[in-house]
Scaffold this motif. Structure first.
Motif, PDB file in Angstrom:
ATOM      1  N   ASN A  57       0.836  -1.354   0.017  1.00  0.00           N
ATOM      2  CA  ASN A  57       0.025   0.082   0.256  1.00  0.00           C
ATOM      3  C   ASN A  57       0.915   1.114  -0.076  1.00  0.00           C
ATOM      4  O   ASN A  57       0.538   2.177  -0.758  1.00  0.00           O
ATOM      5  CB  ASN A  57      -0.876   0.100   1.088  1.00  0.00           C
ATOM      6  CG  ASN A  57      -2.021  -0.889   1.326  1.00  0.00           C
ATOM      7  OD1 ASN A  57      -2.160  -1.516   0.155  1.00  0.00           O
ATOM      8  ND2 ASN A  57      -2.837  -1.257   2.236  1.00  0.00           N
ATOM      9  N   LEU A  58       1.861   1.051   0.665  1.00  0.00           N
ATOM     10  CA  LEU A  58       2.716   2.305   0.969  1.00  0.00           C
ATOM     11  C   LEU A  58       3.589   2.711  -0.299  1.00  0.00           C
ATOM     12  O   LEU A  58       3.439   3.564  -0.617  1.00  0.00           O
ATOM     13  CB  LEU A  58       3.455   1.996   2.051  1.00  0.00           C
ATOM     14  CG  LEU A  58       4.399   3.349   2.566  1.00  0.00           C
ATOM     15  CD1 LEU A  58       3.688   4.114   2.990  1.00  0.00           C
ATOM     16  CD2 LEU A  58       5.659   2.735   3.544  1.00  0.00           C
ATOM     17  N   VAL A  59       3.934   1.691  -0.995  1.00  0.00           N
ATOM     18  CA  VAL A  59       4.623   1.662  -1.918  1.00  0.00           C
ATOM     19  C   VAL A  59       3.827   2.284  -3.191  1.00  0.00           C
ATOM     20  O   VAL A  59       4.097   3.269  -4.052  1.00  0.00           O
ATOM     21  CB  VAL A  59       5.456   0.407  -2.454  1.00  0.00           C
ATOM     22  CG1 VAL A  59       6.091   0.581  -4.001  1.00  0.00           C
ATOM     23  CG2 VAL A  59       6.499   0.185  -1.566  1.00  0.00           C
ATOM     24  N   GLU A  60       2.531   1.789  -3.251  1.00  0.00           N
ATOM     25  CA  GLU A  60       1.595   2.254  -4.232  1.00  0.00           C
ATOM     26  C   GLU A  60       1.360   3.696  -4.100  1.00  0.00           C
ATOM     27  O   GLU A  60       1.235   4.363  -5.021  1.00  0.00           O
ATOM     28  CB  GLU A  60       0.332   1.439  -4.111  1.00  0.00           C
ATOM     29  CG  GLU A  60       0.226   0.287  -5.192  1.00  0.00           C
ATOM     30  CD  GLU A  60      -1.041  -0.810  -5.094  1.00  0.00           C
ATOM     31  OE1 GLU A  60      -1.748  -0.422  -4.534  1.00  0.00           O
ATOM     32  OE2 GLU A  60      -0.651  -1.743  -5.717  1.00  0.00           O
ATOM     33  N   ASP A  61       1.086   3.939  -2.818  1.00  0.00           N
ATOM     34  CA  ASP A  61       0.626   5.278  -2.584  1.00  0.00           C
ATOM     35  C   ASP A  61       1.905   6.281  -2.914  1.00  0.00           C
ATOM     36  O   ASP A  61       1.564   7.673  -3.570  1.00  0.00           O
ATOM     37  CB  ASP A  61       0.189   5.618  -1.032  1.00  0.00           C
ATOM     38  CG  ASP A  61      -1.167   5.203  -0.574  1.00  0.00           C
ATOM     39  OD1 ASP A  61      -2.006   4.800  -1.678  1.00  0.00           O
ATOM     40  OD2 ASP A  61      -1.600   5.239   0.518  1.00  0.00           O
ATOM     41  N   LEU A  62       3.065   5.958  -2.619  1.00  0.00           N
ATOM     42  CA  LEU A  62       4.337   6.748  -2.789  1.00  0.00           C
ATOM     43  C   LEU A  62       4.393   7.081  -4.447  1.00  0.00           C
ATOM     44  O   LEU A  62       4.718   7.930  -4.878  1.00  0.00           O
ATOM     45  CB  LEU A  62       5.465   6.001  -2.230  1.00  0.00           C
ATOM     46  CG  LEU A  62       5.885   6.295  -0.773  1.00  0.00           C
ATOM     47  CD1 LEU A  62       6.751   5.638  -0.391  1.00  0.00           C
ATOM     48  CD2 LEU A  62       6.078   7.687  -0.693  1.00  0.00           C
ATOM     49  N   LEU A  63       3.861   5.784  -5.213  1.00  0.00           N
ATOM     50  CA  LEU A  63       4.320   5.952  -6.596  1.00  0.00           C
ATOM     51  C   LEU A  63       3.137   6.876  -7.056  1.00  0.00           C
ATOM     52  O   LEU A  63       3.378   7.631  -7.826  1.00  0.00           O
ATOM     53  CB  LEU A  63       3.910   4.626  -7.002  1.00  0.00           C
ATOM     54  CG  LEU A  63       5.201   3.655  -6.996  1.00  0.00           C
ATOM     55  CD1 LEU A  63       4.790   2.062  -7.904  1.00  0.00           C
ATOM     56  CD2 LEU A  63       6.233   4.172  -8.067  1.00  0.00           C
ATOM     57  N   GLY A  68      -2.893   9.088   2.095  1.00  0.00           N
ATOM     58  CA  GLY A  68      -4.379   9.133   1.446  1.00  0.00           C
ATOM     59  C   GLY A  68      -5.028  10.899   1.005  1.00  0.00           C
ATOM     60  O   GLY A  68      -5.230  11.158  -0.028  1.00  0.00           O
ATOM     61  N   LEU A  69      -4.788  11.609   2.106  1.00  0.00           N
ATOM     62  CA  LEU A  69      -5.483  12.943   2.033  1.00  0.00           C
ATOM     63  C   LEU A  69      -4.553  13.844   0.938  1.00  0.00           C
ATOM     64  O   LEU A  69      -5.092  14.500   0.269  1.00  0.00           O
ATOM     65  CB  LEU A  69      -5.624  13.698   3.263  1.00  0.00           C
ATOM     66  CG  LEU A  69      -7.079  12.907   4.283  1.00  0.00           C
ATOM     67  CD1 LEU A  69      -6.973  13.710   5.429  1.00  0.00           C
ATOM     68  CD2 LEU A  69      -8.325  13.128   3.324  1.00  0.00           C
ATOM     69  N   SER A  70      -3.265  13.635   1.091  1.00  0.00           N
ATOM     70  CA  SER A  70      -2.386  14.238   0.221  1.00  0.00           C
ATOM     71  C   SER A  70      -2.610  14.028  -1.267  1.00  0.00           C
ATOM     72  O   SER A  70      -2.663  14.790  -2.179  1.00  0.00           O
ATOM     73  CB  SER A  70      -1.003  14.368   0.783  1.00  0.00           C
ATOM     74  OG  SER A  70      -0.398  13.288   0.536  1.00  0.00           O
ATOM     75  N   ILE A  71      -2.758  12.617  -1.495  1.00  0.00           N
ATOM     76  CA  ILE A  71      -3.082  12.379  -2.795  1.00  0.00           C
ATOM     77  C   ILE A  71      -4.696  12.799  -3.456  1.00  0.00           C
ATOM     78  O   ILE A  71      -4.503  13.578  -4.432  1.00  0.00           O
ATOM     79  CB  ILE A  71      -3.202  10.645  -2.772  1.00  0.00           C
ATOM     80  CG1 ILE A  71      -1.713  10.032  -2.800  1.00  0.00           C
ATOM     81  CG2 ILE A  71      -3.754  10.274  -4.122  1.00  0.00           C
ATOM     82  CD1 ILE A  71      -1.885   8.645  -2.569  1.00  0.00           C
ATOM     83  N   VAL A  72      -5.438  12.793  -2.491  1.00  0.00           N
ATOM     84  CA  VAL A  72      -6.593  13.470  -2.780  1.00  0.00           C
ATOM     85  C   VAL A  72      -6.445  14.986  -3.228  1.00  0.00           C
ATOM     86  O   VAL A  72      -6.949  15.432  -4.222  1.00  0.00           O
ATOM     87  CB  VAL A  72      -7.979  13.433  -1.536  1.00  0.00           C
ATOM     88  CG1 VAL A  72      -9.021  14.209  -1.704  1.00  0.00           C
ATOM     89  CG2 VAL A  72      -8.315  11.890  -1.332  1.00  0.00           C
TER      90      VAL A  72
END
Ligand code: ADP
Length: 591
Positions: free
Chosen positions: A422-428, A558-562
């Motif tokens: 999850n972390l790697v996916e979010d970072l990507l 999550g929120l910073s991606i949003v």
């Protein structure tokens, strides 16, 4: 004393000088010629008269020195000829004189050595001009020898006063003098008049030139004539035009420079050799809260109280070398600056210093953000990795054979691997969203339908917590956006709304039409967010409760991606929340 002699005065003076010199010449030669001419005329007429008188003197009366008859003769002839008549014998003795009585004649001195008498006795006609002590006047004497055959018997002398000659000369001199005075007067009048005419254009030129020197180049001199003064006027006009053009050019150049100077992001200060501020730009005004008018012309430290910069300036002015230093400003604003100061040279001598102040606060902040980010990422990766490593070791050390726990351990390892994933996916996703090349694949789609699909993915989680979810979006709500990314937004917001919700809580998704866009609100009845955390909630890795978030499988991204996704759509995000009562996360999509 430095006396100013005007052009007019000089002109008059020259006129007068010319007149004086020419009159003097004329007067001198006229006077001389006239005097000589008159004398010669008188002399000639005297000679003629003498010749007539000589005929009347008998040789006998001379030989016998018949004074009485001679006297009678001279006394009769003298008034007729208007001359003084004297008869002298060869020895110089006066025999008769028209101006003297017989007795007086006897007392008269010997005339042998009088110039004219001497010449006459020599046989020729003698003449002389002399002051007569007898008559107290200038006299012209003419003497003729009285001859009998070749023998000189005596001398006949005629004399006239030169009074008439002098009178004539005096009259002429008077006329000349009057003429001179008249000519001088005329010279004065004409000189003044001509000077005035000649000076008029010059005066006009002086006036216009003064205007030029005062910086007013709009005036032009009318060309007064085609002579040298006219040429001067043309030259002056051309000069004014050239200067005006040059000034215009310099002005535009200055305007350009000052536009550049003032629009520079960097603060610029120009310092003179003496340490005075020559100029500052608007950025400096903003940084130090000063105004140009007040600081310019003042010593740096007096105007801008910053010791660090003052030291840099002093060092540059002293050594003439470039200097660069990072300084931190606390007042009036907390900022970090890179101060570069370069010497300004004028013919190899230090003439001042140019200070450029570059605000590097943002660069430093980004550096901190980056290193914080690296530290955060490392930390986030380390936690699951340590756990995985630990459980793998436990399994290898024998737990693998522990039938009761080995599956349990593997399950934990799987969870942590899932977290890592999850972390790697979010970072990507985050790094992809932050990269400049990202392009949105915008399409028109039904938002309610999309939300429905997302919700169906959360069914089991909702059931687990017994949460009631209401999709209150209208059926026909269409947006033009990147469908996959908006789905990502919904997933993250719903995930949080469920994760941070209470058992049997509720979630409501509704919309508001606002000016220029639509606002989608995800409202939950969860734990809410403390007020102090609200401003930072959209930052990467920021979490209200780190342990809890991790426990719930969150990455803190999550929120910073949003936020990134919505901002890429030119929209905005936000949250309203009351701790313990739930949160309202919203985003606006422009239409
Ligand atoms: P996480 O992966 O931790 O959920 P997020 O970036 O999605 O990371 O959220 C950051 C933090 O914001 C969460 O850790 C949580 O403290 C807070 N938060 C997010 N959504 C909610 C919510 N709906 N209710 C309460 N707190 C929330």
């Amino acid at each position: 004393m430095n006396m100013r002699i005007s052009f007019g005065q000089k002109l008059i003076f020259s006129f007068c000088l010319v007149i004086l010199v020419s009159f003097s010449f004329i007067a001198f030669f006229l006077d001389k010629n006239l005097e000589e001419n008159s004398l010669q005329n008188i002399q000639a007429s005297l000679i003629a008269q003498a010749k007539l008188i000589e005929v009347q003197i008998t040789a006998k009366s001379l030989k016998q020195e018949d004074v009485a008859s001679l006297e009678k003769l001279v006394k009769v002839l003298s008034p007729k000829t208007k001359c003084r008549i004297t008869i002298i014998n060869t020895k110089g003795k006066v025999l008769a004189d028209s101006e003297k009585s017989e007795e007086d004649v006897l007392r008269m001195e010997n005339h042998l050595y009088r110039l004219e008498v001497k010449t006459a006795l020599g046989g020729s006609i003698g003449a002389d001009t002399r002051y007569s002590s007898t008559l107290k006047i200038d006299m012209l004497y003419v003497a003729l020898p009285i001859k009998e055959g070749n023998t000189t018997l005596g001398v006949l002398r005629l004399a006239v006063t030169l009074e008439s000659v002098q009178k004539t000369l005096f009259a002429i001199r008077k006329t000349v003098l009057l003429g001179l005075l008249f000519a001088l007067g005329l010279a004065f009048v004409l000189g003044s008049l001509m000077a005035r005419i000649a000076i008029k254009p010059i005066n006009r030129m002086i006036q216009v030139s003064r205007k030029f020197s005062e910086g007013d180049f709009s005036r032009r001199i009318l060309q007064p004539s085609r002579d040298e003064i006219g040429e001067l006027a043309v030259a002056l006009n051309k000069m004014a035009q050239d200067i005006e053009n040059k000034i215009k050019e310099i002005k535009t150049q200055n305007q350009k420079l000052s536009a550049i100077f003032n629009s520079m992001i960097e603060g610029v200060i120009v310092i003179a050799k003496t340490g005075y501020i020559v100029s500052i730009n608007s950025t400096i005004e903003k940084i130090f809260g000063v105004t140009k008018d007040i600081v310019e012309g003042k010593v740096f430290l007096e105007a801008i109280r910053n010791n660090d910069i003052a030291e840099i300036i002093n060092a540059v002015l002293k050594k003439g070398e470039l200097l660069s230093k990072e300084i931190t400003l606390i007042y009036p604003v907390h900022r970090i600056f890179e101060v570069s100061a370069a010497p300004i040279f004028d013919n190899d001598a230090i003439a001042g210093c140019l200070v450029v102040i570059h605000d590097i606060t943002e660069i430093r902040r980004l550096e901190t953000v980056r290193s914080d980010f690296v530290a955060n990422v490392s930390h986030e990766l380390k936690t699951p990795l340590t756990s995985i490593k630990g459980f793998v070791e436990t399994l290898l050390e024998g737990a693998l054979d522990d039938k009761e726990n080995n599956r349990n351990f593997l399950k934990i390892i799987q969870d942590h691997a899932e977290r890592l994933n999850n972390l790697v996916e979010d970072l990507l996703s985050l790094s992809h969203l932050e990269s400049k090349e990202i392009t949105l694949n915008k399409k028109n789609f039904n938002l309610k339908q999309q939300l429905e699909d997302v919700i169906s993915g959360f069914t089991s989680q909702l059931k687990k917590k017994n949460i009631e979810l209401k999709n209150e979006l209208p059926v026909n709500i269409f947006v033009a956006a990147d469908k996959d990314r908006i789905e990502h937004v919904f997933i993250n917001l719903l995930d949080n709304a469920i994760k941070f919700n209470k058992e049997r809580g509720s979630i409501r998704i509704y919309f508001q039409e606002i000016k220029g866009g639509i606002k989608i609100i995800v409202e939950d009845s969860g734990v809410g967010i403390p007020e102090k955390d609200i401003p930072r909630i959209f930052e990467r890795f920021y979490r209200v409760d780190k342990a809890r978030s991790r426990e719930l499988g969150g990455t803190g991204l999550g929120l910073s991606i949003v936020k990134h996704i919505i901002e890429l759509h030119n929209g905005s995000v936000g949250v309203e929340s009351t701790e313990g009562f739930g949160s309202k996360f919203w985003f606006i999509l422009p239409t």
